[in-house]
Design a protein around this motif. Structure first.
Motif, mmCIF file in Angstrom:
data_model
loop_
_atom_site.group_PDB
_atom_site.id
_atom_site.type_symbol
_atom_site.label_atom_id
_atom_site.label_comp_id
_atom_site.label_asym_id
_atom_site.label_seq_id
_atom_site.Cartn_x
_atom_site.Cartn_y
_atom_site.Cartn_z
ATOM 1 N N PRO A 1 10.910 58.801 -25.130
ATOM 2 C CA PRO A 1 10.246 59.223 -26.365
ATOM 3 C C PRO A 1 11.152 60.121 -27.201
ATOM 4 C CG PRO A 1 8.778 59.468 -24.489
ATOM 5 C CD PRO A 1 10.131 59.163 -23.936
ATOM 6 N N PHE A 2 11.179 59.883 -28.502
ATOM 7 C CA PHE A 2 12.011 60.659 -29.427
ATOM 8 C C PHE A 2 11.447 62.078 -29.575
ATOM 9 C CE2 PHE A 2 12.806 62.124 -33.803
ATOM 10 C CZ PHE A 2 14.192 62.147 -33.795
ATOM 11 N N LYS A 3 12.301 63.080 -29.370
ATOM 12 C CA LYS A 3 11.873 64.469 -29.471
ATOM 13 C C LYS A 3 12.410 65.177 -30.713
ATOM 14 C CE LYS A 3 11.240 65.560 -24.543
ATOM 15 N NZ LYS A 3 11.686 66.454 -23.441
ATOM 16 N N GLY A 4 13.528 64.721 -31.230
ATOM 17 C CA GLY A 4 14.088 65.395 -32.391
ATOM 18 C C GLY A 4 15.578 65.127 -32.530
ATOM 19 N N THR A 5 16.170 65.760 -33.537
ATOM 20 C CA THR A 5 17.590 65.589 -33.841
ATOM 21 C C THR A 5 18.308 66.915 -33.683
ATOM 22 O OG1 THR A 5 17.120 63.807 -35.415
ATOM 23 C CG2 THR A 5 19.261 64.900 -35.599
ATOM 24 N N VAL A 6 19.462 66.883 -33.029
ATOM 25 C CA VAL A 6 20.249 68.095 -32.847
ATOM 26 C C VAL A 6 21.703 67.814 -33.209
ATOM 27 C CG1 VAL A 6 18.763 68.972 -31.011
ATOM 28 C CG2 VAL A 6 20.777 67.609 -30.416
ATOM 29 N N GLY A 7 22.404 68.831 -33.656
ATOM 30 C CA GLY A 7 23.837 68.740 -33.862
ATOM 31 C C GLY A 7 24.546 69.249 -32.613
ATOM 32 N N PHE A 8 25.730 68.745 -32.376
ATOM 33 C CA PHE A 8 26.501 69.147 -31.199
ATOM 34 C C PHE A 8 27.813 69.780 -31.655
ATOM 35 C CE2 PHE A 8 29.165 67.398 -27.399
ATOM 36 C CZ PHE A 8 29.253 68.676 -26.856
ATOM 37 N N PHE A 9 27.955 71.088 -31.399
ATOM 38 C CA PHE A 9 29.208 71.778 -31.665
ATOM 39 C C PHE A 9 30.060 71.640 -30.407
ATOM 40 C CE2 PHE A 9 32.230 75.181 -32.049
ATOM 41 C CZ PHE A 9 32.551 75.174 -33.404
ATOM 42 N N VAL A 10 31.129 70.871 -30.504
ATOM 43 C CA VAL A 10 31.866 70.438 -29.320
ATOM 44 C C VAL A 10 32.726 71.553 -28.724
ATOM 45 C CG1 VAL A 10 33.563 68.788 -28.442
ATOM 46 C CG2 VAL A 10 31.868 68.063 -30.141
ATOM 47 N N GLY A 11 33.451 72.302 -29.553
ATOM 48 C CA GLY A 11 34.352 73.323 -29.037
ATOM 49 C C GLY A 11 35.724 72.745 -28.737
ATOM 50 N N CYS A 12 36.766 73.530 -28.911
ATOM 51 C CA CYS A 12 38.144 73.042 -28.821
ATOM 52 C C CYS A 12 38.522 72.552 -27.430
ATOM 53 C CB CYS A 12 39.109 74.147 -29.251
ATOM 54 S SG CYS A 12 38.905 74.643 -30.981
ATOM 55 N N MET A 13 38.139 73.264 -26.396
ATOM 56 C CA MET A 13 38.507 72.860 -25.036
ATOM 57 C C MET A 13 37.871 71.525 -24.672
ATOM 58 S SD MET A 13 40.559 74.905 -23.251
ATOM 59 C CE MET A 13 40.076 74.958 -21.519
ATOM 60 N N PHE A 14 36.592 71.367 -24.955
ATOM 61 C CA PHE A 14 35.902 70.130 -24.620
ATOM 62 C C PHE A 14 36.324 68.983 -25.533
ATOM 63 C CE2 PHE A 14 32.441 73.069 -22.931
ATOM 64 C CZ PHE A 14 32.904 72.959 -21.635
ATOM 65 N N ASN A 15 36.829 69.297 -26.699
ATOM 66 C CA ASN A 15 37.298 68.271 -27.615
ATOM 67 C C ASN A 15 38.606 67.647 -27.134
ATOM 68 O OD1 ASN A 15 37.482 66.768 -30.149
ATOM 69 N ND2 ASN A 15 39.138 68.177 -30.650
ATOM 70 N N ALA A 16 39.518 68.478 -26.597
ATOM 71 C CA ALA A 16 40.860 67.979 -26.293
ATOM 72 C C ALA A 16 41.223 67.977 -24.821
ATOM 73 C CB ALA A 16 41.895 68.801 -27.082
ATOM 74 N N ARG A 17 40.949 69.059 -24.121
ATOM 75 C CA ARG A 17 41.498 69.200 -22.775
ATOM 76 C C ARG A 17 40.531 68.785 -21.673
ATOM 77 N NH1 ARG A 17 44.484 74.735 -21.842
ATOM 78 N NH2 ARG A 17 45.632 73.840 -23.601
ATOM 79 N N VAL A 18 39.245 69.074 -21.832
ATOM 80 C CA VAL A 18 38.245 68.762 -20.786
ATOM 81 C C VAL A 18 37.107 68.002 -21.461
ATOM 82 C CG1 VAL A 18 36.997 69.715 -18.822
ATOM 83 C CG2 VAL A 18 38.800 71.065 -19.886
ATOM 84 N N GLN A 19 37.298 66.718 -21.671
ATOM 85 C CA GLN A 19 36.372 65.953 -22.502
ATOM 86 C C GLN A 19 35.104 65.501 -21.781
ATOM 87 O OE1 GLN A 19 38.116 62.892 -24.987
ATOM 88 N NE2 GLN A 19 40.083 63.956 -25.038
ATOM 89 N N GLN A 20 35.135 65.410 -20.460
ATOM 90 C CA GLN A 20 33.984 64.875 -19.742
ATOM 91 C C GLN A 20 32.702 65.675 -19.991
ATOM 92 O OE1 GLN A 20 33.957 61.882 -18.110
ATOM 93 N NE2 GLN A 20 31.741 62.242 -18.161
#
Length: 488
Positions: free
Chosen positions: A261-280
């Motif tokens: 069931p659809f609950k809503g919409t959220v934005g995801f602020f990824v952060g530099c470490m998770f963007n490049a070095r630790v993506q999982q």
């Protein structure tokens, strides 16, 4: 509340240096007014049982700082802390001269003093006064110094509150920045433990350390590693570089999982470490959120939150980063983070038109599907920027205890990775990390869970144990649940 007498039994640390080599606890039972303070209990013990009991006190109104002690392991003013049956009362974690009395003279000597202009009087404006006013609240109880994890000759939080107060006062004629650097200005991890125990709740990292670092950088005292990082962020918008980053390869919108069931919409602020070095963990975050019924929007134009720059004093491009990130999430009401540092920065250093949530805070607030139980023994490390920067400690534990078969709790303590210390003073960060590693290993856990990529790296380095982000562990539990369902 009744003011009649009640019986209270407490344990008090006793130490006579001429008779013994180490302190010991002694138990006392006294009759005291209900709801009384720890100071009243100590005075009653001294007046009715043992007149040799030594402790400091003076004003009785939480203004002099003399009566600071540890109650059940945490600093408190004895004249302010309400006593309870079973309390353990010990001196601050400083050199002890007798019983509850500490040798504070060496610390007091390190406090700076204002150097006025010998030729005339300089006035101070209301705006200038407001800047130093919070720092003037310090009563020099040294509670903050007694719990500070920093090493490397770091003078202590209270000393830097005074240094900032003097430096920001236009009536002071002496340049205090070189003195602050000599006293260990860049050794503070900004863990905010000092704020937690301060009876006046002074934000020393934010109001003193970070502001002094700004002045130090402007005067040419910035650390080389921090300058290199600032240059990278200014050129690329990121504190960590890499190819095929998460933001480059991810979709901009992910819909809720099929059948959820659809609950809503959220934005995801990824952060530099998770963007490049630790993506999982970034991919796992999308999986966990869509699994729980959320549409996830990932703006490609988001950039570094600026936390590494704010903590280290290189703040000249902070307004530009803030403007870009706020624009990137325009039209989004809720933004989720999985990095404690990013979340704390967005909440405390930005003025956003959207609400920022750490993922654990959000999931507990809105409800989440319980993952399948995972095997192994887990403990949880509180990232300082999550526990003290955002006030989030119960939520990760609520999630973890819902699906781990064996969870061992762990007292919060800085691991040494924050405040630019790991990059700028790695030897000091390692020393702090070794203390934390010993606490972690004493739990007997085989895996550490946290919500900070810097803590992940640092704790793994100092312990050798696997360290995972909580969203990755949740994702593992969901995948196990799906696998069991397929098997029937």
């Amino acid at each position: 509340m009744s003011s009649g007498p009640v019986s209270v039994t407490v344990s008090v640390s006793r130490f006579s240096p001429e008779k013994e080599s180490a302190p010991h606890l002694e138990s006392y039972t006294v009759q005291v007014p209900a709801g009384c303070t720890v100071l009243t209990v100590l005075e009653t013990i001294r007046d009715t049982i043992d007149p040799s009991l030594s402790f400091r006190h003076c004003c009785r109104s939480a203004q002099c700082g003399s009566c600071a002690v540890r109650v059940n392991g945490e600093p408190a003013l004895a004249c302010e802390k309400q006593a309870a049956d079973g309390d353990i009362i010990e001196p601050l974690n400083l050199p002890v001269t007798r019983d509850l009395v500490c040798d504070i003279a060496p610390i007091i000597k390190r406090f700076g003093s204002l150097t006025p202009d010998a030729c005339g009087f300089h006035s101070i404006t209301d705006a200038e006064l407001e800047k130093i006013k919070p720092l003037r609240e310090c009563i020099e109880c040294l509670s903050c110094v007694s719990v500070c994890p920093a090493v490397g000759g770091y003078a202590g939080p209270a000393i830097f509150a005074k240094e900032a107060r003097i430096s920001f006062d236009p009536r002071n004629m002496e340049d205090r920045i070189p003195i602050a650097v000599e006293k260990g200005l860049f050794s503070c991890t900004t863990c905010r433990k000092c704020v937690e125990v301060c009876p006046k709740h002074i934000n020393i990292p934010g109001k003193a350390i970070e502001k002094l670092r700004e002045k130090a950088v402007a005067a040419g005292f910035g650390l080389p590693a921090h300058a290199t990082l600032a240059d990278l962020i200014e050129k690329t918008g990121r504190s960590v570089s890499g190819k095929d980053t998460f933001l480059e390869t991810a979709e901009e919108v992910y819909e809720p999982a099929e059948g959820v069931p659809f609950k809503g919409t959220v934005g995801f602020f990824v952060g530099c470490m998770f963007n490049a070095r630790v993506q999982q963990p970034a991919a796992d975050t999308v999986f966990v959120l869509t699994r729980n019924g959320y549409r996830v929007i990932i703006p490609k134009t988001q950039v570094c939150c600026g936390s590494p720059l704010i903590r280290t004093g290189f703040t000249n491009i902070i307004p530009e980063l803030q403007k870009k990130n706020i624009a990137a999430f325009a039209g989004t009401d809720t933004v989720i983070t999985v990095c404690a540092g990013c979340g704390s920065t967005l909440k405390n250093d930005y003025t956003t038109p959207f609400t920022v949530y750490d993922i654990t805070e959000f999931l507990v607030k809105e409800g989440f599907e319980i993952p399948e139980a995972v095997s192994g023994t887990y403990t949880y490390h509180d990232p300082c920027h999550l526990l003290r920067g955002q006030g989030i400690g119960k939520e990760p534990r609520e999630i973890l205890t819902s699906f781990t078969r064996s969870f061992i709790d762990l007292k919060a303590q800085c691991c040494g990775a924050g405040g630019g210390v790991r990059s700028g003073k790695p030897d000091e960060a390692e020393e702090i990390g070794k203390r934390r590693a010993e606490m972690i290993k004493n739990t007997g856990a085989d895996t550490v869970v946290t919500v900070c990529p810097f803590c992940e790296y640092h704790i793994h380095q100092t312990t050798g144990l696997p360290v995972v982000n909580i969203v990755s562990l949740m994702a593992e539990g969901y995948r196990r649940k799906d696998e069991l369902k397929k098997r029937g």
